[in-house]
Motif scaffolding. Structure first.
Motif, mmCIF file in Angstrom:
data_model
loop_
_atom_site.group_PDB
_atom_site.id
_atom_site.type_symbol
_atom_site.label_atom_id
_atom_site.label_comp_id
_atom_site.label_asym_id
_atom_site.label_seq_id
_atom_site.Cartn_x
_atom_site.Cartn_y
_atom_site.Cartn_z
ATOM 1 N N MET A 1 0.844 -1.177 0.000
ATOM 2 C CA MET A 1 0.000 0.000 0.000
ATOM 3 C C MET A 1 0.892 1.244 0.000
ATOM 4 N N SER A 2 0.497 2.211 -0.819
ATOM 5 C CA SER A 2 1.335 3.401 -0.935
ATOM 6 C C SER A 2 1.097 4.360 0.229
ATOM 7 N N ARG A 3 2.073 5.218 0.447
ATOM 8 C CA ARG A 3 1.951 6.203 1.519
ATOM 9 C C ARG A 3 0.994 7.304 1.109
ATOM 10 N N GLN A 4 0.259 7.816 2.066
ATOM 11 C CA GLN A 4 -0.706 8.869 1.828
ATOM 12 C C GLN A 4 0.012 10.201 1.627
ATOM 13 N N ARG A 5 -0.409 10.949 0.604
ATOM 14 C CA ARG A 5 0.187 12.262 0.370
ATOM 15 C C ARG A 5 -0.408 13.274 1.337
ATOM 16 N N SER A 6 0.372 14.276 1.670
ATOM 17 C CA SER A 6 -0.110 15.317 2.573
ATOM 18 C C SER A 6 -1.118 16.204 1.839
ATOM 19 N N LEU A 7 -1.982 16.861 2.603
ATOM 20 C CA LEU A 7 -2.962 17.769 1.992
ATOM 21 C C LEU A 7 -2.270 18.888 1.222
ATOM 22 N N GLU A 8 -1.129 19.328 1.717
ATOM 23 C CA GLU A 8 -0.374 20.374 1.017
ATOM 24 C C GLU A 8 0.025 19.907 -0.384
ATOM 25 N N VAL A 9 0.497 18.686 -0.477
ATOM 26 C CA VAL A 9 0.887 18.118 -1.780
ATOM 27 C C VAL A 9 -0.344 17.925 -2.664
ATOM 28 N N ILE A 10 -1.418 17.410 -2.074
ATOM 29 C CA ILE A 10 -2.644 17.163 -2.833
ATOM 30 C C ILE A 10 -3.192 18.467 -3.412
ATOM 31 N N ARG A 11 -3.170 19.521 -2.624
ATOM 32 C CA ARG A 11 -3.708 20.815 -3.077
ATOM 33 C C ARG A 11 -2.913 21.417 -4.236
ATOM 34 N N GLN A 12 -1.696 20.951 -4.444
ATOM 35 C CA GLN A 12 -0.859 21.445 -5.542
ATOM 36 C C GLN A 12 -0.857 20.507 -6.747
ATOM 37 N N ALA A 13 -1.368 19.293 -6.561
ATOM 38 C CA ALA A 13 -1.286 18.271 -7.604
ATOM 39 C C ALA A 13 -2.271 18.539 -8.735
ATOM 40 N N GLU A 14 -1.859 18.201 -9.957
ATOM 41 C CA GLU A 14 -2.767 18.321 -11.092
ATOM 42 C C GLU A 14 -3.803 17.198 -11.043
ATOM 43 N N PHE A 15 -3.365 15.999 -10.678
ATOM 44 C CA PHE A 15 -4.241 14.836 -10.607
ATOM 45 C C PHE A 15 -4.320 14.319 -9.182
ATOM 46 N N VAL A 16 -5.508 13.855 -8.794
ATOM 47 C CA VAL A 16 -5.717 13.279 -7.468
ATOM 48 C C VAL A 16 -6.500 11.976 -7.601
ATOM 49 N N THR A 17 -6.460 11.173 -6.547
ATOM 50 C CA THR A 17 -7.238 9.939 -6.509
ATOM 51 C C THR A 17 -8.616 10.235 -5.918
ATOM 52 N N ILE A 18 -9.508 9.281 -6.000
ATOM 53 C CA ILE A 18 -10.832 9.464 -5.419
ATOM 54 C C ILE A 18 -10.730 9.642 -3.897
ATOM 55 N N GLY A 19 -9.813 8.919 -3.275
ATOM 56 C CA GLY A 19 -9.603 9.074 -1.833
ATOM 57 C C GLY A 19 -9.130 10.466 -1.478
ATOM 58 N N GLU A 20 -8.294 11.039 -2.323
ATOM 59 C CA GLU A 20 -7.823 12.406 -2.082
ATOM 60 C C GLU A 20 -8.952 13.410 -2.291
ATOM 61 N N LEU A 21 -9.849 13.135 -3.250
ATOM 62 C CA LEU A 21 -11.016 14.002 -3.419
ATOM 63 C C LEU A 21 -11.909 13.967 -2.178
ATOM 64 N N VAL A 22 -12.021 12.800 -1.568
ATOM 65 C CA VAL A 22 -12.780 12.683 -0.315
ATOM 66 C C VAL A 22 -12.172 13.615 0.725
ATOM 67 N N ARG A 23 -10.862 13.581 0.852
ATOM 68 C CA ARG A 23 -10.175 14.421 1.835
ATOM 69 C C ARG A 23 -10.344 15.909 1.532
ATOM 70 N N LEU A 24 -10.329 16.275 0.249
ATOM 71 C CA LEU A 24 -10.449 17.681 -0.135
ATOM 72 C C LEU A 24 -11.865 18.228 0.012
ATOM 73 N N THR A 25 -12.867 17.384 -0.223
ATOM 74 C CA THR A 25 -14.257 17.863 -0.289
ATOM 75 C C THR A 25 -15.119 17.478 0.903
ATOM 76 N N GLY A 26 -14.745 16.406 1.597
ATOM 77 C CA GLY A 26 -15.602 15.906 2.672
ATOM 78 C C GLY A 26 -16.778 15.092 2.170
#
Length: 88
Positions: A1-26
């Protein structure tokens, strides 16, 4: 299993995973998966591991529109029509 990216990294990324969208949007994972399956939330498929990748900015805007329309009492078929998607 891969390591989770920090919200700071996610907020700068061009592409995100569905799990990261969950974290960004609630928004719940099952809801985002449903939107994806209904064609409301477009994604790209990374060939190397078949991971669905969502364009962060586009997806955040689309989720915000869907949520506003749902809160206004619109049905999924109505939202598809309003967003220019073909009913599934």
């Amino acid at each position: 299993m891969s390591r989770q990216r920090s919200l700071e990294v996610i907020r700068q990324a061009e592409f995100v995973t569905i799990g990261e969208l969950v974290r960004l949007t609630g928004v719940r994972y099952s809801t985002l998966k449903f939107y994806t399956e209904e064609g409301l939330l477009p994604f790209e498929q990374a060939e190397e591991n078949l991971t669905r990748r969502y364009r962060r900015q586009t997806s955040l805007q689309r989720i915000q529109k869907i949520r506003a329309l749902r809160e206004a009492g619109r049905s999924i078929p109505e939202i598809k029509a309003l967003l220019g998607e073909k009913p599934g």
